[in-house]
Design a protein around this motif. Structure first.
Motif, mmCIF file in Angstrom:
data_model
loop_
_atom_site.group_PDB
_atom_site.id
_atom_site.type_symbol
_atom_site.label_atom_id
_atom_site.label_comp_id
_atom_site.label_asym_id
_atom_site.label_seq_id
_atom_site.Cartn_x
_atom_site.Cartn_y
_atom_site.Cartn_z
ATOM 1 N N HIS A 6 38.296 2.302 -73.233
ATOM 2 C CA HIS A 6 39.370 2.049 -74.205
ATOM 3 C C HIS A 6 39.760 3.445 -74.717
ATOM 4 C CE1 HIS A 6 41.791 0.462 -77.314
ATOM 5 N NE2 HIS A 6 40.937 -0.306 -77.953
ATOM 6 N N THR A 38 45.345 -2.328 -81.751
ATOM 7 C CA THR A 38 45.882 -1.567 -80.618
ATOM 8 C C THR A 38 47.304 -2.009 -80.297
ATOM 9 O OG1 THR A 38 43.609 -1.550 -79.784
ATOM 10 C CG2 THR A 38 45.325 -0.757 -78.301
ATOM 11 N N GLN A 74 41.141 4.309 -78.225
ATOM 12 C CA GLN A 74 40.164 4.130 -79.312
ATOM 13 C C GLN A 74 39.222 5.335 -79.352
ATOM 14 O OE1 GLN A 74 39.918 1.447 -81.613
ATOM 15 N NE2 GLN A 74 38.538 2.871 -82.627
ATOM 16 N N PRO A 118 35.142 0.698 -84.779
ATOM 17 C CA PRO A 118 36.433 0.516 -84.117
ATOM 18 C C PRO A 118 37.199 -0.712 -84.597
ATOM 19 C CG PRO A 118 34.599 0.232 -82.561
ATOM 20 C CD PRO A 118 34.006 0.638 -83.856
ATOM 21 N N VAL A 145 34.531 0.894 -75.834
ATOM 22 C CA VAL A 145 34.682 1.959 -76.834
ATOM 23 C C VAL A 145 33.535 2.964 -76.703
ATOM 24 C CG1 VAL A 145 34.770 2.466 -79.303
ATOM 25 C CG2 VAL A 145 35.928 0.435 -78.404
ATOM 26 N N GLY A 185 44.985 6.289 -85.447
ATOM 27 C CA GLY A 185 45.281 5.664 -84.159
ATOM 28 C C GLY A 185 46.769 5.525 -83.919
ATOM 29 N N ASP A 217 38.933 7.876 -82.536
ATOM 30 C CA ASP A 217 37.630 8.108 -83.181
ATOM 31 C C ASP A 217 37.350 9.608 -83.273
ATOM 32 O OD1 ASP A 217 37.279 5.379 -83.380
ATOM 33 O OD2 ASP A 217 35.923 5.215 -81.674
#
Ligand code: CP
Length: 311
Positions: A137, A60, A140, A264, A171, A292, A144
């Motif tokens: 989050h 991240t 994330q 993740p 997540v 991401g 996804d």
């Protein structure tokens, strides 16, 4: 005209379906830019992004830094161990001092649920929640969902299994909110001690036997056992957890032939997922990381108030 209304990104729960679709669509344009030999665009020239990470991170933090730099913004990284929080300064004082330097976006990760929201009410900068305790989050969750859409062509109508440590997983919560808004069915599955019963109220199905639900899943997202957030004794042993909930080749062979495996990261190899499955053809783990980066570029652009990726 942008269909992204919020000034901050604090979670997926407050987003509308249209706002999620806006982020996904813009992410696609940045995925194309990230494939070019020259990946930098001038979109956010003159803007400043501060990454304030008071919990560890590889994916991240790095992807927000690269995202800012590819958009020509200045990116500054602050970690817990190198900040004056180690001298006793509060999160709010730290953030207000950073805000006094006029950043445009502060990306914050903190162990306390609600930390990002608390800052959003007190800073001039836009705030992005990069993970707050076991709450949300959002980037994330968005990456996804972007990965599911790119690999399977849709989200609506799919059945997604979230497997593992639901109790401690921000997540999981972000996935649940986003997937349900986009019309997916969500099953959360793990040992009873790691699946809080009230989570059913969010609109998910709760299961405790992975082998029972696996044949129905189009996507399986394996969540890391968050040893750092657990008290001891939530399941008998790691070996038993891996036997009942770990994704290995034998279990994968009983899933749908085109099942998509997400994680993740970081992953505990041999616990949630075996190396041959993590690195195999069903896995999109590294594609999640690439997606991401593009998605975080989209988020920064949307929060900095511009529309459309400049060439
Ligand atoms: N998935 C995720 O948030 O990874 P990091 O902790 O490395 O940022």
């Amino acid at each position: 005209m942008s269909t992204f209304g919020p000034r901050h990104l604090l979670g997926i729960e407050p987003l509308t379906r249209a706002e999620i679709e806006t982020v996904l669509e813009l992410s696609g344009r940045f995925l194309e830019i990230n494939e070019r030999p020259i990946k930098k665009v001038p979109t956010l020239r003159g803007k400043t992004v501060i990454n304030l990470f008071l919990e560890p991170s590889t994916r991240t933090r790095t992807s927000f830094e690269i995202a800012a730099k590819r958009l020509s913004a200045d990116a500054i990284n602050i970690s817990g161990s190198t900040s004056s929080t180690t001298k006793g300064e509060t999160l709010l004082d730290t953030a207000r001092n950073l805000d006094a330097m006029s950043p445009d976006v502060v990306v914050v990760r903190h162990a306390q649920a609600g930390a990002a929201e608390m800052l959003a009410g007190r800073l001039r900068a836009a705030v992005v929640n990069a993970g707050d305790g076991a709450h949300e989050h959002p980037t994330q969750g968005l990456l996804d969902i972007l990965t599911i859409r790119r690999r399977l062509g849709r989200v609506e109508g799919l059945t997604v299994g979230l497997v593992g440590d639901i109790a401690h997983s921000r997540v999981a919560r972000s996935n649940i909110h986003g997937l349900l808004k986009l019309g997916a069915r969500v099953i959360v599955c793990g040992p009873p001690t790691l699946v809080p019963a009230p989570i059913e109220r969010l609109g998910v199905e709760v299961a405790h036997r992975l082998d029972d639900i696996l044949p129905r899943c189009d996507v399986v997202n394996v969540l890391r056992i968050q040893f750092e957030r657990q008290r001891n004794g939530l399941f008998p042993s790691i070996h038993e957890y891996a036997l009942l909930f770990g994704m290995d080749s034998a279990r994968l062979s009983r899933a749908k032939p085109d099942v998509l495996l997400l994680a993740p990261g970081p992953i505990n190899r041999g616990v949630e997922v075996t190396p041959e499955v993590a690195d195999g053809p069903h896995s999109a783990i590294l594609q999640q990381v690439s997606n991401g980066l593009a998605m975080r570029m989209a988020v920064l652009q949307l929060l900095c108030g511009r529309t459309g990726a400049e060439e």
